[in-house]
Scaffold this active site. Structure first.
Site, PDB file in Angstrom:
ATOM      1  N   CYS A   2       0.835  -1.203   0.000  1.00 24.08           N
ATOM      2  CA  CYS A   2       0.000   0.000   0.000  1.00 24.08           C
ATOM      3  C   CYS A   2       0.872   1.257   0.000  1.00 24.08           C
ATOM      4  CB  CYS A   2      -0.947   0.095   1.182  1.00 24.08           C
ATOM      5  SG  CYS A   2      -2.212  -1.158   1.216  1.00 24.08           S
ATOM      6  N   ASP A 350      16.461 -11.310 -12.323  1.00 23.76           N
ATOM      7  CA  ASP A 350      15.207 -10.822 -11.728  1.00 23.76           C
ATOM      8  C   ASP A 350      15.463 -10.509 -10.252  1.00 23.76           C
ATOM      9  OD1 ASP A 350      12.620  -9.984 -11.547  1.00 23.76           O
ATOM     10  OD2 ASP A 350      11.706 -11.924 -11.971  1.00 23.76           O
ATOM     11  N   CYS A 387       5.160 -13.432   4.917  1.00 26.21           N
ATOM     12  CA  CYS A 387       5.340 -12.118   5.538  1.00 26.21           C
ATOM     13  C   CYS A 387       4.027 -11.698   6.178  1.00 26.21           C
ATOM     14  CB  CYS A 387       5.749 -11.096   4.482  1.00 26.21           C
ATOM     15  SG  CYS A 387       5.823  -9.417   5.155  1.00 26.21           S
TER      16      CYS A 387
HETATM   17  S1  SF4 Z   1       9.282 -10.783   5.925  1.00 25.77           S
HETATM   18 FE1  SF4 Z   1      10.295 -10.068   4.036  1.00 25.77          FE
HETATM   19  S2  SF4 Z   1       8.753  -8.839   2.984  1.00 25.77           S
HETATM   20 FE2  SF4 Z   1       8.065  -9.065   5.114  1.00 25.77          FE
HETATM   21  S3  SF4 Z   1       8.873  -7.283   6.197  1.00 25.77           S
HETATM   22 FE3  SF4 Z   1      10.396  -8.895   6.449  1.00 25.77          FE
HETATM   23  S4  SF4 Z   1      11.820  -8.611   4.714  1.00 25.77           S
HETATM   24 FE4  SF4 Z   1       9.950  -7.451   4.256  1.00 25.77          FE
END
Ligand code: SF4
Length: 464
Positions: A2, A350, A387
């Site tokens: 977001c 990538d 995450c």
């Molecule tokens: S788990 Fe990965 S995507 Fe989620 S906040 Fe931590 S580093 Fe970022």
């Protein structure tokens, strides 16, 4: 993820907030919304499904203009959903309250324990985390005598997850806050006449605010039309900015925690070339976010860089698209330049492989336009864990590197001749932060008490 933004000041408030939201569009494509805060305390919201310029067309801009008497300021939001349904009513800002006290919230992040929080505060969890968050902040503000700043100071004691948010209140004033872990970016600028904030520095610079500051971990910054006040939550947490902001989310022209996203991505490509060299004739980036990493790989390896894949700008970012359209988008999104690829050993760079479907179709298409070999090099480590702090991956089962932990099997599943990933240490060196969240690569979450399996069960998505 977001994106959020807001403005108070002497410029045209409606056109300024729309400009800010257009600049932060890369952080959310599902819905957009604006809340206008009036000097008499009334708060209106106009929002809908789609891109900023789909939602804010002639008709809706006229609605905003009609409502434009005595405007104090505006906050806005572009949505990339991480909990709840992919529906218009999930668009933000979310406003609630009555004529005595009203607030509107725009929020970037995920409240992972929103179902438990809803039970604790006796509110419904049916509409996803932002509605629970808004109600919790409202209830806490009422408890502290209609003081949203006090509510934001204690919020981290209730929340598991990550947030950067803005709350407009009917005094009127605007408060912005970043969680004490500092997972997501949030920046602001002000002068004697104006206060402006956004998710990323590049967004402010694009509308002419070059003298910005980053909101500190746990900090709350408040503007009441006359002055800026800053305070902090007493909740202590390990500094854990999201490393994936550098890999993919943030714009390359942004600065996050005083570090250039562009330079970090170049560094990821250099690390990758040193630790995972490939025998190739040409380096080709998967546009757009992996381009700087491909530049770094090309420079460090001496293999020339070519634009062999062209992204259709009108399709948007596949990773943050809702699942029901993601596969279709990944097929439509890319065009392939035969002249750059035909007869060559391609090193395809990538930023990440998450679910793997897009990468497989890119490798196939490269072979169809004549690539002799395709060697895939990934600027981040294998994405193995979900995450709960602001991206839409709530279960390990979705992740290619979790399903096939062996590198050879991952390479086979994406049909590549070879595959190499950056290491966690390589990524850490490329970005240069002393500490950060790497949980999606390591499974080590920065919360004091954290049960991954319980969390996976708690976060439920509703795909419509
Ligand atoms: S788990 Fe990965 S995507 Fe989620 S906040 Fe931590 S580093 Fe970022």
């Amino acid at each position: 993820m977001c994106g959020i933004a807001g403005y108070v000041g002497t410029r045209n408030i409606i056109s300024t907030i729309i400009s800010l939201l257009i600049e932060v569009q890369h952080r959310g494509q599902e819905a957009a919304g604006i809340s206008l805060i009036r000097t008499d305390g009334r708060i209106d919201v106009v929002k809908g499904r789609g891109y900023v310029l789909d939602v804010f067309n002639e008709e809706t801009i006229n609605i905003l203009r009609i409502a434009s008497d005595n405007i104090f300021g505006a906050i806005g939001h572009v949505r990339y959903s991480t909990t709840g349904e992919y529906l218009e009513h999930q668009a933000q800002p979310v406003a609630l309250g009555d004529e005595n006290y009203r607030i509107a919230i725009a929020f970037n992040g995920t409240i992972a324990n929103y179902i438990e929080l809803a039970k604790e505060f006796n509110i419904s969890s049916n509409r996803g985390d932002v509605f629970v968050l808004a109600e919790v902040i409202y209830k806490l503000a009422l408890e502290y005598g209609k003081d949203v700043v006090e509510a934001l100071k204690v919020l981290p004691y209730y929340v598991i997850g990550g947030y950067s948010l803005a709350v407009a209140t009917s005094e009127p004033r605007i408060a912005i806050a970043r969680d004490p872990y500092a997972f997501r970016p949030l920046v602001y600028a002000y002068n004697e006449r104006e206060f402006v904030f956004a998710s990323e520095t590049s967004v402010l610079e694009c509308v002419g605010f070059n003298n910005w500051s980053e909101v500190l971990p746990g900090e709350i910054v408040v503007f009441d039309g006359n002055s800026v006040e800053k305070t902090r939550s007493t909740f202590s947490a390990e500094f854990s900015p999201c490393i994936f902001e550098y890999v993919y989310f943030s714009r390359p022209d942004s600065i996050f925690n005083s570090i250039s996203v562009y330079k970090a991505r170049i560094g990821m490509g250099v690390e990758l070339a040193l630790t995972n060299p490939a025998q190739g004739d040409v380096v080709i980036p998967v546009p757009d976010s992996s381009r700087p990493a491909a530049i770094g790989f090309s420079k460090a390896s001496g293999i020339p860089l070519e634009e062999g894949i062209i992204a259709n700008k009108y399709v948007g970012r596949g990773f943050i698209a809702p699942p029901f359209i993601r596969d279709t988008l990944s097929k439509l999104k890319y065009g392939f330049v035969r002249e750059a690829v035909n007869g060559k050993r391609v090193v395809l760079v990538d930023d990440s492989i998450v679910r793997g479907t897009t990468m497989r179709s890119i490798v196939r298409r490269l072979r169809e336009v004549g690539a002799k070999e395709v060697h895939v090099r990934i600027a981040s480590p294998p994405f193995r864990y979900p995450c709960f702090m602001g991206i839409d991956i709530s279960s390990r089962e979705e992740l290619l590197a979790w399903r096939f932990s062996d590198l050879k099997n991952i390479a086979k599943s994406i049909e590549a001749d070879s595959l190499g990933y950056n290491t966690v240490e390589g990524l850490r060196r490329a970005v240069g932060l002393p500490s950060a969240c790497f949980a999606c690569f390591t499974g080590i979450y920065p919360f004091k008490e954290f049960d991954l399996e319980k969390m996976e069960k708690m976060i439920s998505r509703c795909y419509v």
